[in-house]
Design an enzyme around this catalytic site. Sequence first.
Site, short mmCIF file in Angstrom:
data_model
loop_
_atom_site.label_atom_id
_atom_site.label_comp_id
_atom_site.label_asym_id
_atom_site.label_seq_id
_atom_site.Cartn_x
_atom_site.Cartn_y
_atom_site.Cartn_z
CE1 TYR A 44 27.28 1.48 38.02
CE2 TYR A 44 25.59 2.97 37.20
CZ TYR A 44 26.58 2.04 36.97
OH TYR A 44 26.88 1.66 35.68
CG ASP A 59 26.71 5.51 28.03
OD1 ASP A 59 27.93 5.56 28.28
OD2 ASP A 59 25.98 4.57 28.37
CG ASP A 86 29.57 2.51 33.64
OD1 ASP A 86 30.38 1.72 33.12
OD2 ASP A 86 28.52 2.90 33.08
CG ASP A 88 32.11 3.27 29.94
OD1 ASP A 88 30.98 2.89 30.26
OD2 ASP A 88 32.36 4.45 29.68
CG HIS A 113 29.93 -2.04 35.78
ND1 HIS A 113 29.89 -1.75 34.45
CD2 HIS A 113 29.07 -1.19 36.37
CE1 HIS A 113 29.02 -0.76 34.23
NE2 HIS A 113 28.53 -0.39 35.39
CD GLU A 115 30.42 -1.42 28.87
OE1 GLU A 115 29.79 -1.17 29.90
OE2 GLU A 115 30.35 -0.72 27.85
CB CYS A 123 23.59 2.97 25.83
SG CYS A 123 22.14 2.41 26.74
NE ARG A 158 27.16 -3.22 30.45
CZ ARG A 158 26.71 -1.99 30.20
NH1 ARG A 158 26.64 -1.10 31.18
NH2 ARG A 158 26.35 -1.65 28.99
CD GLU A 188 23.04 -3.34 30.39
OE1 GLU A 188 22.19 -3.55 31.27
OE2 GLU A 188 23.46 -2.19 30.13
CG ASN A 210 20.95 -1.40 34.23
OD1 ASN A 210 20.41 -0.52 34.89
ND2 ASN A 210 21.60 -1.16 33.10
C1 LIG Z 1 24.18 1.30 33.41
C2 LIG Z 1 24.70 2.13 32.29
O1 LIG Z 1 25.89 1.53 31.79
C3 LIG Z 1 25.12 3.52 32.78
O2 LIG Z 1 26.09 4.07 32.24
O3 LIG Z 1 24.43 4.04 33.67
C4 LIG Z 1 23.68 2.33 31.14
C5 LIG Z 1 22.35 2.83 31.60
C6 LIG Z 1 21.42 3.34 30.52
O4 LIG Z 1 21.87 3.85 29.49
O5 LIG Z 1 20.21 3.32 30.74
C7 LIG Z 1 23.56 1.01 30.37
O6 LIG Z 1 22.75 0.17 30.76
O7 LIG Z 1 24.30 0.84 29.40
MG LIG Z 2 27.46 2.68 31.35
#
Ligand SMILES: C[C@](O)(C(=O)O)[C@H](CC(=O)O)C(=O)O
Ligand SMILES: [Mg+2]
Length: 294
Positions: A44, A59, A86, A88, A113, A115, A123, A158, A188, A210
Amino acid sequence: MTENHSPGVRLRAAAAAERPLQVAGVINAYAALLAKRAGFRALYLSGAGVANASFGLPDLGLTTLTQVAEEVRRIVAVTDLPLLVDGDTGWGDGLMVAHTVETLSRAGAAGLHLEDQEQGKRCGHRPGKTLVSTGEMMARIAAAVRGRVDDQFVIMARTDAYAVEGLEAAMARARCYVEAGADMIFAESLGSLEEYRCFAQAVQAPVLANMTEFGQTPLLTVQELGEAGVRLVLYPLSAFRAMSAAALQVYETLRREGTQQRLIEGMQTREELYEILGYHEYERQRDGASAKGE
Ligand SMILES: C[C@](O)(C(=O)O)[C@H](CC(=O)O)C(=O)O
Ligand SMILES: [Mg+2]
């Protein structure tokens, strides 16, 4: 599963063969080699990982499609394990979402994925998330499906709705996303094993949990999640968090003690590094080439 099969086929096959499929977050190509060495069958690329590790940024949707695709190319160049990426919020509207899918697929990803947050994403484990409507997210998924250049490329939807609208609403959204064409669902930040069980039962598609650390979800075991019907278990940043703590400790110790004597024990040796890289094989190739005068 060999390289003859498309990455999407390999990801689907891995999810069929290992139940639930453990998916290792890797921040770069070398981490991918380490995860492969540990026996993972799927990788991933985390959005947070790219932002944090490669750019030193939070993030918050600050990295571009081009930057993520570049990271994808580096990873798939050194491993044949299927890579889930990811995506986004897809970096834009319908046409752009289709372009995102095409770009990541051509870069070598097995799936992505997307979202249901608004473009200015956060995040999934932070407060203050805002969602697009169910209809808008369904359109996002339909656009993703249109962007496929390989019909086995995995489109995972997601939903961040649990934290904003509750479990029932999140499950209802997930069902709509499957209807819109999502192959799998990323549920999520659910709050308990029971909620994952409920979610997996309510949705006619493989569900991913997750297991990110220090977030809203308890750290459940792969056995527990498997028994609850979850089909993929993600560890997006586990190794990154451990590497980061180790690196900080090394830097601090070097500054404090002026030597790495006490740190050697905890380090990967040169020989171990070379083994993971296949260094000697590369070297043999170079020696062979120079012997032939190339
Ligand atoms: C899965 C996630 O989208 C990521 O970018 O790795 C994050 C992980 C995290 O910030 O712990 C998320 O869950 O938003
Ligand atoms: Mg992410």
